[in-house]
Design an enzyme around this catalytic site. Structure first.
Site, PDB file in Angstrom:
ATOM      1  N   GLU A   1       0.837  -1.203   0.000  1.00  0.00           N
ATOM      2  CA  GLU A   1       0.000   0.000   0.000  1.00  0.00           C
ATOM      3  C   GLU A   1       0.871   1.251   0.000  1.00  0.00           C
ATOM      4  O   GLU A   1       0.620   2.197  -0.736  1.00  0.00           O
ATOM      5  CB  GLU A   1      -0.908   0.007   1.239  1.00  0.00           C
ATOM      6  CG  GLU A   1      -2.153  -0.849   1.108  1.00  0.00           C
ATOM      7  CD  GLU A   1      -1.840  -2.336   1.200  1.00  0.00           C
ATOM      8  OE1 GLU A   1      -0.714  -2.687   1.588  1.00  0.00           O
ATOM      9  OE2 GLU A   1      -2.725  -3.140   0.881  1.00  0.00           O
TER      10      GLU A   1
ATOM     11  N   HIS B   1     -10.363  -5.140  10.037  1.00  0.00           N
ATOM     12  CA  HIS B   1     -11.011  -4.939   8.750  1.00  0.00           C
ATOM     13  C   HIS B   1     -12.269  -4.093   8.877  1.00  0.00           C
ATOM     14  O   HIS B   1     -13.044  -4.015   7.945  1.00  0.00           O
ATOM     15  CB  HIS B   1     -11.430  -6.286   8.139  1.00  0.00           C
ATOM     16  CG  HIS B   1     -10.297  -7.145   7.704  1.00  0.00           C
ATOM     17  ND1 HIS B   1      -9.587  -7.920   8.572  1.00  0.00           N
ATOM     18  CD2 HIS B   1      -9.745  -7.341   6.484  1.00  0.00           C
ATOM     19  CE1 HIS B   1      -8.646  -8.568   7.912  1.00  0.00           C
ATOM     20  NE2 HIS B   1      -8.718  -8.236   6.639  1.00  0.00           N
TER      21      HIS B   1
END
Lengths: 370, 479
Positions: free
Chosen positions: A93, A162
């Site tokens: 990322e 998450h």
């Protein structure tokens, strides 16, 4: 209830827009003549049209190409635009956010997809220090027309790493614009707007909303359709209390409003659309009309979006409040996995109903009774 | 969730797309008779830009190697003489070996360092080297001297409290100037913070440097940044950014965009030895290789990251060996040798632009000065080590010897240059100091492309407050 049709005026276009109230979507067989579109398709069509219109726009992220998108939002785009414009990135990322920023520095318009905004924390230096602050720190020499998008907030049974909502984190940073759509036309209109916007934008979608279908008019389906950034939308007009929400919670708020209307409370529901810039004008005008405020969000309560809204009301409309503001937020715990615990950690329709009644001085217990 | 499982498939595919590049085959060896494993991969490389069909071919190749796993891994050699035992693995054929081997953690010999002039400025080899003209040589030397004097004067200014902060490039003048000289003006530079010499070469004036350090209204940064955070769009020099190594993946992104634009320029980014420890270094290099981006990565290995010596930074043979791990062509050069750096960057740039590939250059040097004005390096390293590099291995004096030996420089010119530059700097500082600070409008602009409503409100509110209490407002800050 299901037959209510509301006149909505889109911020850009002057013509009025015939729409069916969103809480009618539960009636799948309802025939209104309007088309229906899932949020996923709305996003996909927005990406497709903007990529088609501007060759500088390109998409990058994990699984966006061959896999058609981790949530299939970028379905068909690789086939249509080729690997130069739909890039499957390695698993970094920090890497692809940095590269996207670099591409934007040069003049391309990258759309960087995070599989979930939880993973954006691994790239947050590039989002804040490389993207958000660059235009200012370079005194306008380096502009960063980048969009960071992906699902935000809780899904179902994916636990703490998450499920966090990042609206408050990104919403506090000057230089960024932060948006959160709810309906399919929000998703379409706002995504198109942010792709065209010259500033760095964080676009917070919601995994559970991807499959939800909403009616869309032909105006929304037109390729020039675009919503204005920074304008909240009054999803349901009301007179007794203002409920603000964004993303999935708008749906909850509307359901709560329906329940409340049976008990004689006419709630006004505001779909924020824009976390930054926050449409303080609309929110304050609404509270000045209703005199009561309930803020709803999925994220953690401390320093949340609701906190900022309450502060804004206190600063600008204190004398109009007839009751203390109520904040509904996610529980102050990392998201648990077990379904029953997860349910208790997230705001439910009943929580919003109870809070609104409290704001209206109806006696209601504070604690949730699952 | 299923999310994590899906990732590996994409990576397998990603590697599979490059199957053809390495001369490896699918199940059917007849299919790839046109790709022999004896041809070096680089020559067979096709970029997706030049070969639109790659998309279809790659899709066809996508699952073949995954299926190949089960069968016997024999293949006939091109000359059909004997069987080569190997594994048809994604990315290329891998030969088997009966001998257990580990790659050594460090090579027997360190990667040698390219050098043209010795410590006395004499060419070391009888091999010719790329000659530089008198004009270029004198310009390079003058700029190195200018950089030295600039560093000295600004450092003094900081010590006198006139600017708040400064970072010198002492000991790295050759890397700064020679690399800049080897580039073209439209090559895009993403610096770290010890490369003002590149801006100097490209024509940034001493006054412009001073304005940024003083954060006055003539500063192109509008007073937004700490000193030494120069940036100039006109000079293709991206504004210096403090977080370490963030410029590395950004450079890969800029290079990718350049490539899409089919521009004949490259991107150059600088970083130190410490910067190679950041995750961004890994991501940036890895990506640049995969995307075939025309970027020259220049590592100024100057031995120190503030107080961390390189033995504590990494255990590899410096930075040059890391390039191969990413599939990047790399080289090591003596960073204090102007001609060696000039030649290396010139060639690296050429490769990057014509072959669309990243190049890694490790320039060995020494950070003679302190990390910044907030540092006193005598606290963590021996003074005689600093002195040695300052005197014996000084890049400026070394190049001076060569330039003088060619008859292109003299003591008189040296004296004149240093005097002039110093005077110009003192003058520039005086002017910069007296110049007004940026107006308060500049507090609110550039946050976004157009100001948001809350910022406009706040500016109006601020102006009102200033009007009401004008006696409390500083007089040297314009409204």
């Amino acid at each position: 209830m299901s037959g209510i049709v509301r006149n909505k005026i889109s911020a850009f276009s002057v013509q009025s827009l015939q729409r069916v109230g969103p809480y009618a979507l539960s009636l799948r067989g309802y025939s209104s003549g309007a088309k229906e579109m899932t949020v996923r398709d709305a996003l996909n069509s927005a990406l497709d049209e903007e990529m088609s219109a501007d060759p500088k726009v390109f998409l990058m992220g994990e699984e966006v190409g061959e896999y058609q998108g981790a949530y299939k939002v970028s379905k068909g785009l690789l086939e249509k635009y080729g690997p130069d414009r739909v890039i499957d990135t390695p698993v970094t990322e920090a890497g692809f956010a940095g590269i996207g920023v670099g591409a934007a520095f040069y003049g391309l318009k990258p759309i960087v997809e995070f599989m979930t905004f939880n993973f954006s924390m691994q790239a947050i230096d590039h989002i804040i220090n490389s993207a958000a602050k660059s235009n200012y720190m370079s005194a306008g020499q380096i502009s960063v027309p980048i969009v960071f998008r992906g699902p935000n907030g809780a899904a179902a049974g994916v636990a703490a790493q998450h499920s966090q909502c990042y609206a408050a984190w990104y919403g506090s940073c000057p230089g960024l614009k932060v948006l959160a759509p709810y309906l399919a036309d929000d998703a379409r209109g706002l995504l198109k707007a942010v792709i065209r916007d010259p500033d760095p934008v964080v676009f917070l979608e919601n995994e559970l909303l991807y499959s939800e279908s909403f009616p869309v008019s032909s105006e929304v389906l037109d390729s020039s359709f675009c919503l204005r950034i920074g304008k909240a939308k009054i999803e349901k007009e009301g007179t007794d209390v203002t409920i603000t929400a964004y993303s999935k919670m708008v749906g909850h708020a509307l359901k709560a409003a329906e329940t409340l209307s049976k008990e004689g409370i006419n709630a006004e529901v505001i779909n924020l659309h824009s976390i930054r810039p926050l449409d303080r004008q609309t929110i304050n005008a609404s509270v000045r009309k209703t005199n009561r405020l309930v803020t709803v969000e999925e994220g953690f309560p401390q320093h949340g979006v609701g906190a900022e809204i309450c502060a804004s009301i206190v600063e600008q409309s204190f004398n109009y409040l007839d009751a203390p503001a109520e904040r509904i937020a996610g529980a102050d715990v990392p998201m648990p996995y077990a379904a029953n615990l997860e349910r208790m950690a997230l705001p439910q329709v009943e929580d919003i109903v109870r809070a609104t009644k409290r704001a209206c001085y109806r006696s209601e217990p504070r604690a949730a009774t699952a | 969730m299923a999310i994590r499982f899906a990732r590996s498939k994409s990576i397998t595919h990603y590697v599979n797309k490059n199957l053809g590049f390495h001369g490896s085959c699918s199940l059917d060896s007849k299919k790839c008779s046109f790709m022999s494993s004896t041809i070096p991969p680089a020559m067979k490389r096709k970029t997706s830009l030049s070969d639109p069909d790659n998309l279809v071919a790659s899709a066809a190749r996508r699952f073949q190697s995954v299926k190949a796993g089960g069968r016997a891994d024999y293949q006939l050699a091109p000359d059909n003489d004997r069987e080569i035992q190997g594994l048809d693995f994604p990315g290329g054929r891998v030969a088997f070996t009966p001998k257990l081997r580990f790659l050594p953690e460090s090579p027997e010999e360190r990667v040698p360092c390219y050098r043209v002039l010795d410590d006395d400025g004499e060419p070391i080899s009888s091999h010719g080297f790329e000659e530089v003209s008198e004009e270029v040589a004198v310009k390079m030397y003058s700029k190195m001297v200018t950089l030295q004097v600039m560093d000295t004067v600004f450092y003094e200014a900081q010590r006198q409290g006139r600017i708040s902060f400064y970072v010198t490039s002492t000991g790295e003048e050759a890397i700064n100037i020679a690399s800049a000289a080897a580039l073209h003006d439209d090559d895009i530079v993403l610096p770290q913070y010890r490369e003002p010499g590149v801006l100097l070469w490209r024509g940034f004036t001493l006054q412009e440097f001073a304005n940024q350090n003083f954060g006055n209204k003539a500063d192109y940064g509008k007073g937004r940044q700490m000193p030494i955070h120069y940036g100039s769009r006109n000079h293709n020099y991206f504004t210096v950014s403090s977080p370490i190594a963030t410029q590395i993946p950004q450079a890969a992104g800029v290079a990718y965009s350049l490539k899409m634009d089919k521009n004949n320029a490259c991107v150059v980014t600088y970083f130190g030895d410490g910067g190679t420890s950041e995750g961004d270094f890994h991501a940036g290099l890895n990506f640049a290789a995969v995307m075939e981006a025309p970027v020259v990565f220049i590592c100024r290995n100057n031995g120190w990251a503030i107080s961390t010596p390189i033995e504590d930074q990494f255990r590899s043979d410096g930075v040059v060996v890391k390039g191969q791990a990413y599939g990047i062509r790399s080289t090591r050069v003596d960073g204090n040798d102007v001609l060696a750096v000039y030649n290396t960057i010139r060639v690296a740039r050429e490769m990057a632009v014509t072959e669309h590939r990243p190049i890694l250059v490790e320039a060995l040097a020494y950070r003679v000065g302190h990390h910044s004005t907030s540092d006193d390096s005598t606290k963590y390293r021996p003074v005689d080590e600093i002195e040695h590099w300052k005197m014996v291995r000084n890049p400026v004096t070394r190049f001076r010897k060569w330039v003088e030996r060619n008859g292109w420089w003299s003591e008189t010119k040296e004296f004149e240059l240093r005097k002039n530059v110093r005077n110009q700097l003192v003058q520039a500082i005086q002017v910069a100091e007296k110049t007004e600070k940026p107006p308060i409008t500049d507090l609110f602009t550039d946050v976004y492309e157009s100001p948001s409503s809350n910022l406009t409100e706040q500016e109006a509110s601020l102006r009102e407050t200033i009007k009401r209490h004008s006696q409390d407002y500083p007089s040297d800050v314009p409204i």
